[in-house]
Design an enzyme around this catalytic site. Structure first.
Site, PDB file in Angstrom:
ATOM      1  N   ASN A   1      -9.313   9.081   8.251  1.00 28.94           N
ATOM      2  CA  ASN A   1      -9.874   7.739   8.527  1.00 28.94           C
ATOM      3  C   ASN A   1      -9.048   6.997   9.677  1.00 28.94           C
ATOM      4  O   ASN A   1      -8.191   6.060   9.233  1.00 28.94           O
ATOM      5  CB  ASN A   1      -9.871   7.173   7.365  1.00 28.94           C
ATOM      6  CG  ASN A   1      -8.473   7.240   6.374  1.00 28.94           C
ATOM      7  OD1 ASN A   1      -7.913   8.168   6.480  1.00 28.94           O
ATOM      8  ND2 ASN A   1      -8.380   6.380   5.748  1.00 28.94           N
TER       9      ASN A   1
ATOM     10  N   ASP B   1       0.200  10.489  -0.289  1.00 30.27           N
ATOM     11  CA  ASP B   1      -0.867   9.405   0.422  1.00 30.27           C
ATOM     12  C   ASP B   1       0.025   8.495   1.263  1.00 30.27           C
ATOM     13  O   ASP B   1      -0.029   7.296   1.058  1.00 30.27           O
ATOM     14  CB  ASP B   1      -1.222   8.673  -0.796  1.00 30.27           C
ATOM     15  CG  ASP B   1      -2.664   7.609  -0.297  1.00 30.27           C
ATOM     16  OD1 ASP B   1      -3.043   8.079   0.671  1.00 30.27           O
ATOM     17  OD2 ASP B   1      -2.974   6.931  -1.158  1.00 30.27           O
TER      18      ASP B   1
ATOM     19  N   ARG C   1      -2.616   7.725  11.308  1.00 35.19           N
ATOM     20  CA  ARG C   1      -2.941   6.157  12.335  1.00 35.19           C
ATOM     21  C   ARG C   1      -3.405   6.379  13.754  1.00 35.19           C
ATOM     22  O   ARG C   1      -3.754   5.610  14.038  1.00 35.19           O
ATOM     23  CB  ARG C   1      -2.053   5.172  11.867  1.00 35.19           C
ATOM     24  CG  ARG C   1      -1.626   4.815  10.619  1.00 35.19           C
ATOM     25  CD  ARG C   1      -2.735   4.413   9.386  1.00 35.19           C
ATOM     26  NE  ARG C   1      -1.838   3.886   8.477  1.00 35.19           N
ATOM     27  CZ  ARG C   1      -2.881   3.898   7.199  1.00 35.19           C
ATOM     28  NH1 ARG C   1      -3.961   4.048   7.164  1.00 35.19           N
ATOM     29  NH2 ARG C   1      -2.305   3.266   6.062  1.00 35.19           N
TER      30      ARG C   1
ATOM     31  N   ASP D   1     -11.651  10.085   2.619  1.00 36.00           N
ATOM     32  CA  ASP D   1     -10.576   9.479   2.346  1.00 36.00           C
ATOM     33  C   ASP D   1     -10.323   7.857   2.584  1.00 36.00           C
ATOM     34  O   ASP D   1     -10.576   7.743   3.625  1.00 36.00           O
ATOM     35  CB  ASP D   1      -9.181   9.997   2.333  1.00 36.00           C
ATOM     36  CG  ASP D   1      -7.986   9.605   1.335  1.00 36.00           C
ATOM     37  OD1 ASP D   1      -8.037   9.716   0.292  1.00 36.00           O
ATOM     38  OD2 ASP D   1      -7.253   9.035   2.095  1.00 36.00           O
TER      39      ASP D   1
ATOM     40  N   HIS E   1     -11.568  11.034  -2.426  1.00 37.43           N
ATOM     41  CA  HIS E   1     -11.098   9.705  -3.056  1.00 37.43           C
ATOM     42  C   HIS E   1     -11.969   9.230  -4.153  1.00 37.43           C
ATOM     43  O   HIS E   1     -13.333   8.713  -3.715  1.00 37.43           O
ATOM     44  CB  HIS E   1     -11.006   9.150  -1.672  1.00 37.43           C
ATOM     45  CG  HIS E   1     -10.655   7.662  -2.133  1.00 37.43           C
ATOM     46  ND1 HIS E   1      -9.538   6.906  -1.595  1.00 37.43           N
ATOM     47  CD2 HIS E   1     -11.273   6.641  -2.749  1.00 37.43           C
ATOM     48  CE1 HIS E   1      -9.510   5.814  -1.800  1.00 37.43           C
ATOM     49  NE2 HIS E   1     -10.485   5.297  -2.665  1.00 37.43           N
TER      50      HIS E   1
ATOM     51  N   PHE F   1      -3.776  -2.383   1.382  1.00 34.69           N
ATOM     52  CA  PHE F   1      -3.538  -1.254   0.274  1.00 34.69           C
ATOM     53  C   PHE F   1      -2.539  -0.257   0.925  1.00 34.69           C
ATOM     54  O   PHE F   1      -2.825   0.133   2.130  1.00 34.69           O
ATOM     55  CB  PHE F   1      -4.630  -0.746  -0.107  1.00 34.69           C
ATOM     56  CG  PHE F   1      -5.594  -1.530  -1.073  1.00 34.69           C
ATOM     57  CD1 PHE F   1      -5.145  -1.378  -2.508  1.00 34.69           C
ATOM     58  CD2 PHE F   1      -6.607  -2.377  -0.790  1.00 34.69           C
ATOM     59  CE1 PHE F   1      -5.919  -2.380  -3.328  1.00 34.69           C
ATOM     60  CE2 PHE F   1      -7.460  -2.923  -1.591  1.00 34.69           C
ATOM     61  CZ  PHE F   1      -7.183  -3.105  -2.932  1.00 34.69           C
ATOM     62  N   GLY F   2      -1.544   0.151   0.252  1.00 35.44           N
ATOM     63  CA  GLY F   2      -0.919   1.199   0.407  1.00 35.44           C
ATOM     64  C   GLY F   2       0.671   1.217   0.759  1.00 35.44           C
ATOM     65  O   GLY F   2       1.164   0.299   1.105  1.00 35.44           O
TER      66      GLY F   2
END
Length: 418
Positions: A88, A299, A58, A146, A173, A317-318
């Protein structure tokens, strides 16, 4: 020099001597000298450091979720000595200047070795290819969009050609946006029961089929991220038989959970790809055991508490996974007798190193001193307050597991002590 004594290797107690960041000696006993620092293993098991080829740290831009410092400290707590960071972030790592910035941040703040991916396309979505040749020369470990499937076949094809020229992998992805239906979980009986929009499994397998044909044509090393459907497993199995240079990873949550376990609108169970059906989960396990799937990758995707509250329709998501991956898989796969410890080490260390042509995955004289010492015998509970990651967004809180990290050692230096 560092002496590690009284650790279990292949069920025998040994000592290891580390000098100049390398394993210099492995023997039943090694005589201690005054210049040595000593790590007491207390009869715990020593393993080659784990390698995770799929993490999200991040930074920059989203540091309220995670930073390189917190992410790599969490990695070390999970027994990982090398991780591969996705591009990303904000701004996306899609040009040489941003790649250089990431190299410097990873070096400055990381406590484990951090390989860095770069993007295939500008901002992960533009109808172009980034400067793959230049960023490969700089040291990008591979190229991926991704978080976004590459929607145009010609963009993926051109990226594969360029990556092949510089001997770098494409990490995919796989997700066809026209088949996701703005879903928040797997399309099936559970989504219908809960009245939640479902993501078709075809969104993954149809794009994967396209990519495998392109990979066969180009000869590129094509790596499938977080594979999740039975059709995808069969496609990879067929592609390998055809000689396609394809590898695949599966995440712990897709091995241990399925959509029948989503009993209510639970944002902690929202990830992309989503938890699939029981049959999909069985196919993933079978594919991992028979070698169709090469490795386990977390992930690791931390979010703030606010982003994982409320409904699956609005939550991010995640889930996080870097601190729980080994213990979960060890408990459910090794402790249960399904596979042996050597197989787990192959999935989480040896195979990733070999597939991506990096050092690691072996515990031998002359190899880098990237090691983890695990207590495999004591049961403990996964608790949010124990996490070193900023994110605690996982459905595994409260699970009882075995396999707790006592030490993680990177280049001969202690990165984590439990």
């Amino acid at each position: 020099m560092t002496l590690i004594q009284n650790v279990k290797l292949n069920n025998e107690l040994v000592s290891l001597l580390i000098e100049d960041n390398l394993i210099k000696q492995i023997a039943p006993t090694i005589e201690k000298t005054p210049e040595m620092s000593v790590i007491e293993g207390e009869g715990n098991t020593i393993l080659p450091g784990l390698i995770d080829v799929h993490v999200h740290f991040r930074e920059p831009g989203l540091t309220y979720k995670e930073t390189i410092e917190t992410g790599t400290k969490a990695s070390a707590r999970g027994g990982f000595t090398t991780v591969f960071a996705m591009p990303n972030v904000k701004p996306v790592v899609d040009n040489p200047e941003r790649l250089q910035q990431m190299f410097e941040l990873n070096q400055r703040d990381g406590v484990v070795k951090t390989q860095q991916y770069a993007a295939i396309s500008s901002n992960l979505s533009a109808l172009d290819n980034t400067d793959i040749e230049k960023m490969a020369q700089m040291g990008a470990i591979g190229f991926t969009n991704d978080g976004c499937g590459v929607q145009q076949a010609n963009i993926m094809y051109e990226a594969m050609l360029k990556a092949k020229d510089v001997n770098k992998p494409i990490i995919a992805h796989v997700e066809d946006n026209s088949l996701t239906n703005q879903g928040v979980m797997n399309e099936g009986e559970s989504s219908k029961k809960l009245g939640l929009p479902g993501i078709s499994p075809l969104s993954e397998s149809s794009q994967l089929a396209r990519d495998l044909v392109l990979a066969h044509s180009t000869g590129v090393h094509y790596h499938v991220a977080h594979i999740s459907t039975k059709e995808s497993v069969e496609l990879v199995r067929l592609a390998k038989r055809m000689g396609v240079n394809v590898t695949a990873e599966v995440s712990p949550h897709h091995l241990l959970l399925d959509d029948s376990m989503v009993e209510f609108d639970n944002p902690m169970m929202k990830m992309n790809p989503p938890l699939r059906s029981k049959d999909d989960r069985k196919a993933l396990i079978a594919g991992l055991i028979d070698g169709t799937i090469d490795m386990i990758a977390t992930d690791h995707a931390p979010h703030s508490r606010e982003e994982k509250q409320g409904s699956m329709t609005t939550a991010a998501f995640g889930i996080v996974g870097i601190e729980t991956a080994f213990s979960l898989i060890y408990t459910k796969f090794v402790k249960s007798g399904l596979v042996d410890l050597a197989t787990l080490v192959k999935w989480m260390s040896k195979n990733p190193a070999q597939a991506f042509h990096i050092q690691g995955g072996q515990l031998e004289v002359g190899q880098p001193a990237d090691l983890t010492i695990m207590d495999l015998d004591s049961e403990y509970e996964i608790k949010a307050e124990d996490f070193l990651s900023k994110g605690t967004n996982t459905p595994f809180l409260g699970w009882q597991v075995f396999g707790q990290t006592k030490y993680t050692i990177v280049d001969g230096k202690i990165a984590y002590k439990g």
